[in-house]
Enzyme design. Sequence first.
Site, mmCIF file in Angstrom:
data_model
loop_
_atom_site.group_PDB
_atom_site.id
_atom_site.type_symbol
_atom_site.label_atom_id
_atom_site.label_comp_id
_atom_site.label_asym_id
_atom_site.label_seq_id
_atom_site.Cartn_x
_atom_site.Cartn_y
_atom_site.Cartn_z
ATOM 1 N N LYS A 9 -12.122 1.676 -1.446
ATOM 2 C CA LYS A 9 -10.665 2.148 -2.506
ATOM 3 C C LYS A 9 -11.316 2.241 -3.992
ATOM 4 O O LYS A 9 -11.925 3.565 -4.128
ATOM 5 C CB LYS A 9 -9.820 1.277 -2.115
ATOM 6 C CG LYS A 9 -8.970 1.250 -0.876
ATOM 7 C CD LYS A 9 -8.097 1.035 -0.730
ATOM 8 C CE LYS A 9 -7.933 1.819 0.960
ATOM 9 N NZ LYS A 9 -7.449 0.640 1.465
ATOM 10 N N SER A 34 0.828 -1.353 -0.091
ATOM 11 C CA SER A 34 -0.162 -0.470 0.130
ATOM 12 C C SER A 34 1.307 1.134 -0.196
ATOM 13 O O SER A 34 0.733 2.874 -0.510
ATOM 14 C CB SER A 34 -1.354 0.126 1.236
ATOM 15 O OG SER A 34 -0.411 -0.638 2.636
ATOM 16 N N HIS A 69 -5.789 -2.973 -3.149
ATOM 17 C CA HIS A 69 -5.441 -1.631 -3.756
ATOM 18 C C HIS A 69 -4.998 -2.248 -5.421
ATOM 19 O O HIS A 69 -4.909 -1.461 -6.022
ATOM 20 C CB HIS A 69 -4.194 -1.128 -3.615
ATOM 21 C CG HIS A 69 -4.315 -0.358 -2.038
ATOM 22 N ND1 HIS A 69 -4.426 0.457 -2.188
ATOM 23 C CD2 HIS A 69 -3.115 -0.948 -0.989
ATOM 24 C CE1 HIS A 69 -4.250 1.131 -0.833
ATOM 25 N NE2 HIS A 69 -4.068 0.719 -0.517
HETATM 26 C C1 LIG Z 1 -7.125 -0.183 2.825
HETATM 27 C C2 LIG Z 1 -6.563 -1.348 3.559
HETATM 28 C C3 LIG Z 1 -7.406 -2.436 4.306
HETATM 29 C C4 LIG Z 1 -8.156 -1.545 5.433
HETATM 30 O O1 LIG Z 1 -9.753 -1.644 4.587
HETATM 31 P P1 LIG Z 1 -10.534 -0.265 5.187
HETATM 32 O O2 LIG Z 1 -12.206 -1.146 4.638
HETATM 33 O O3 LIG Z 1 -9.837 0.759 4.636
HETATM 34 O O4 LIG Z 1 -10.593 -0.908 6.519
HETATM 35 C C5 LIG Z 1 -6.383 -3.537 4.491
HETATM 36 N N1 LIG Z 1 -5.881 -3.738 3.522
HETATM 37 C C6 LIG Z 1 -5.057 -2.876 2.699
HETATM 38 C C7 LIG Z 1 -3.883 -3.512 2.029
HETATM 39 C C8 LIG Z 1 -5.471 -1.873 2.953
HETATM 40 O O5 LIG Z 1 -4.941 -0.915 1.744
#
Ligand SMILES: *Cc1c(COP(=O)(O)O)cnc(C)c1O
Length: 426
Positions: free
Chosen positions: A251, A188, A216
């Site tokens: 996302k 990330s 992502h």
């Molecule tokens: C953003 C993210 C999460 C958390 O997800 P949310 O829905 O924002 O709680 C988990 N794993 C990765 C790799 C992330 O980038």
Amino acid sequence: MDGPTPHPGLEQRLAAELKQLRAEDLYRVRRAVEGGHGVALTVQGKPCINFCSNDYLGLAADPRLAEAAKRALDASGTGSGASALVSGYNREHARLEEELAEFLQRPRVLLFSTGWAANLGVLRALLRRDDVLVADELNHASLIDGGRLSGAECVRVPHGNLGGFGRALREARDAGRQALLVTDAVFSMDGDLADLPALSTLCEAYEGNLMVDDAHGFGVLGERGQGSLDLLSHPAAPLPPPLVHVATLGKSLGAAGAFVAGSDTLIEYLIQRARSWVFSTAPPPAIAAAARAALRIVQAEPQRREALHANIHRFRSGAAQLGLNLSSSETPIQPLVLGAAERALSLSRHLYEQGYWVAAIRPPTVPRGTSRLRITLSAAHTSGQIDGLLEALADGLRQVNSDQWLVASKGETTASTNHWPLTTSH
Ligand SMILES: *Cc1c(COP(=O)(O)O)cnc(C)c1O
């Protein structure tokens, strides 16, 4: 007799830690966005172009998602009213799960309220104390916390070190212990891809199990947006599906929530045992409706992914011409590592003054000495916006430690009192 030595209360301890964070340029604050979340934002009255969002396809403010959510609001109200096992499981949730399973061609999908909850719930449910969790050291914080919560032994392997992964899996097998290898698919803060084919082969060779978090990659990578597993699967050597496939809906899908895709056995087990799911109110049906609308757009509009990849290419070739020290990432996440927190803050501030919002990412989100600008591209950016960012970057870098910026510096500086607040917590 004296009583116990008086000691400062908890709140004083917190105040002292806050003071320390300020002194180290690690203090974080939020800034409220006015209106919808998109590429062109108004932040505290100032218009700016957003280059740090995870809304990679530009769907968060798409009216079709809002329309779907409005229809569900009219039909189902706001709250789900209870956890899914009690009475909170709505038709919208069920349909979203079916559509995701169909899209990924997996037997079942289980919806969670966040990716954080999914990772904690899955790891705690699947692992026992005598199991081994084999994790890339750059995995998302939720995977690290889930591992701790599970009580299993956690082996943190240096980033991408296949030898290290293999050794940990082999040792677990030789000791007769279950091993679960867990990795971000797209890291990330760095944007690079895990070597999923190699990790999958190692799991097969050493009887380990694989869990992939594609927060992502989902929606963005692969021809149809199915994500990293699809991108890295070769027709000649298709990737076997991992035991656990996690992805998020907040996302690239522009909604909220997350899901786990897997076998019938896995999903039924999670329904019985994933505590963050069992003991948590189901998400609002309208959010599921928005995610369903987003999933339709992901499938119907491949041109969004094409535009995104063209934007990534434009940014990277422009950056190369300027001599910027970018990583090899070919995903929408393009980190510019600057070293000291203060340098990342200064450059972030400079960009903001020029109308570009790129949050500075500092420890503990990234290791000390690797503070960075995490630049992210969206399908919704125009060429002009990308060129403008590049120009502002070149200009800003000339001002920030002009002769040193090509090399990530080793220690963090601590003395600055620059509390520039454009940060993201992650
Ligand atoms: C953003 C993210 C999460 C958390 O997800 P949310 O829905 O924002 O709680 C988990 N794993 C990765 C790799 C992330 O980038």
